[in-house]
Design an enzyme around this catalytic site. Structure first.
Site, PDB file in Angstrom:
ATOM      1  N   SER A  57       0.838  -1.197   0.000  1.00  0.00           N
ATOM      2  CA  SER A  57       0.000   0.000   0.000  1.00  0.00           C
ATOM      3  C   SER A  57       0.873   1.248   0.000  1.00  0.00           C
ATOM      4  CB  SER A  57      -0.914   0.014   1.225  1.00  0.00           C
ATOM      5  OG  SER A  57      -1.542   1.275   1.347  1.00  0.00           O
ATOM      6  N   HIS A  68      -1.069  -1.254  -4.434  1.00  0.00           N
ATOM      7  CA  HIS A  68      -2.351  -1.005  -3.783  1.00  0.00           C
ATOM      8  C   HIS A  68      -2.477   0.481  -3.463  1.00  0.00           C
ATOM      9  CE1 HIS A  68      -5.906  -2.435  -1.569  1.00  0.00           C
ATOM     10  NE2 HIS A  68      -5.614  -1.486  -0.677  1.00  0.00           N
ATOM     11  N   ASP A 112      -4.882   3.197  -1.656  1.00  0.00           N
ATOM     12  CA  ASP A 112      -5.987   3.413  -0.724  1.00  0.00           C
ATOM     13  C   ASP A 112      -6.546   4.821  -0.919  1.00  0.00           C
ATOM     14  OD1 ASP A 112      -6.178   0.975   0.876  1.00  0.00           O
ATOM     15  OD2 ASP A 112      -4.146   1.464   1.531  1.00  0.00           O
ATOM     16  N   MET A 128      -9.199   7.526   0.095  1.00  0.00           N
ATOM     17  CA  MET A 128     -10.075   7.841   1.222  1.00  0.00           C
ATOM     18  C   MET A 128     -10.621   9.257   1.085  1.00  0.00           C
ATOM     19  SD  MET A 128      -8.076   5.981   4.391  1.00  0.00           S
ATOM     20  CE  MET A 128      -6.504   6.792   4.215  1.00  0.00           C
ATOM     21  N   HIS A 151      -8.370   0.768  -4.203  1.00  0.00           N
ATOM     22  CA  HIS A 151      -9.346   0.464  -3.157  1.00  0.00           C
ATOM     23  C   HIS A 151     -10.046   1.769  -2.783  1.00  0.00           C
ATOM     24  CE1 HIS A 151      -9.858  -0.778   1.360  1.00  0.00           C
ATOM     25  NE2 HIS A 151     -11.031  -0.714   0.735  1.00  0.00           N
ATOM     26  N   MET A 164     -12.319   3.775  -0.783  1.00  0.00           N
ATOM     27  CA  MET A 164     -13.063   3.923   0.468  1.00  0.00           C
ATOM     28  C   MET A 164     -13.797   5.257   0.406  1.00  0.00           C
ATOM     29  SD  MET A 164     -10.188   2.455   3.108  1.00  0.00           S
ATOM     30  CE  MET A 164      -8.770   2.818   2.060  1.00  0.00           C
ATOM     31  N   GLY A 211      -1.568   1.484  10.262  1.00  0.00           N
ATOM     32  CA  GLY A 211      -0.902   1.158  11.513  1.00  0.00           C
ATOM     33  C   GLY A 211      -1.785   0.618  12.609  1.00  0.00           C
ATOM     34  N   ASP A 249      -6.437  -6.810   4.124  1.00  0.00           N
ATOM     35  CA  ASP A 249      -5.790  -5.520   4.334  1.00  0.00           C
ATOM     36  C   ASP A 249      -6.022  -5.073   5.768  1.00  0.00           C
ATOM     37  OD1 ASP A 249      -4.800  -2.944   4.253  1.00  0.00           O
ATOM     38  OD2 ASP A 249      -6.186  -2.226   2.718  1.00  0.00           O
ATOM     39  N   GLY A 263      -3.175  -4.389   9.355  1.00  0.00           N
ATOM     40  CA  GLY A 263      -2.383  -5.026  10.388  1.00  0.00           C
ATOM     41  C   GLY A 263      -1.568  -6.212   9.902  1.00  0.00           C
TER      42      GLY A 263
END
Length: 221
Positions: free
Chosen positions: A10, A35, A37, A39, A68, A70, A147, A177, A179
């Protein structure tokens, strides 16, 4: 037959001051997908970047761009990410009322379509879209921040989805996805995942460490 386990670093964990170089470095280190992300500060409590940044780094990697989203609403932004160079676009089951239509919209552009489930969303909600999805993403943290600690209850969901995918007979990636690190990666692989998203665990230590990080996550170190 299970696919080999692959890695989708990511870029949210990369150094944004030199993002293109970071994407090139993680690609050279052995990334299978890149990847991204996305947002919006609405569907999730954070803002990352959008199609302009996605397009600006497209030429730095020949790997599939795994976007991805979101965001909510989802459909109005699909074409912008198509134009930005996405290869896979993943929506959230929870981001709107018409997941089937949204998946078809992505596929109408010739891209692979993914769907993601938040930790509280059961696997059963995908029962009637298995014929439309190319990727299922299990969020093993609550989306919006990097995190976070892995939510162990998601292992049962991964196992359930593995069974659903196998029963479908279709070529569907099972992605996880949140942790993901050297301790949790073996757990999700054992549960049935074949595509791991990793942020800080992939990008820690700088470019000279990236290949070692990836090998460790994939159990090759």
């Amino acid at each position: 037959m299970r696919k080999p386990v692959r890695i989708a670093p990511s870029v949210l964990a990369a150094d944004f001051a030199k993002l293109g170089e970071e994407v090139a470095a993680i690609t050279a280190a052995g990334a299978d997908y890149i990847h991204l992300d996305i947002m919006d500060g609405h569907f999730v409590p954070n803002i990352s970047f959008g199609p302009a940044v996605t397009k600006s780094i497209r030429d730095y990697s020949d790997k599939p761009f795994d976007c991805h989203l979101m965001i909510s609403p989802f459909d109005p932004f699909v074409e912008e990410f198509v134009d930005a160079g996405a290869d896979i676009i993943t929506l959230h089951q929870e981001s709107g009322p018409h997941a089937h239509r949204s998946l078809q919209l992505v596929k109408s552009h010739g891209l692979k379509a993914g769907i993601s489930l938040n930790p509280a969303t059961p696997a059963s909600t995908l029962e009637h879209v298995m014929d439309e999805v190319d990727l299922i993403l299990v969020m093993s943290v609550n989306p919006g921040f990097g995190g976070q600690k892995f939510i162990a209850s998601q292992l049962d969901k991964i196992r359930t989805l593995r069974s659903m995918i196998d029963a479908s007979g279709r070529d569907i990636d099972l992605q996880v996805d949140g942790g993901i690190n050297a301790e949790t990666a073996p757990l999700v692989i054992e549960a049935g995942a074949d595509l791991l998203v990793a942020g800080s665990a992939a990008f820690k230590g700088g470019p000279s460490q990236y290949a070692e990080n990836i090998n460790l996550l994939l159990g090759r170190a």
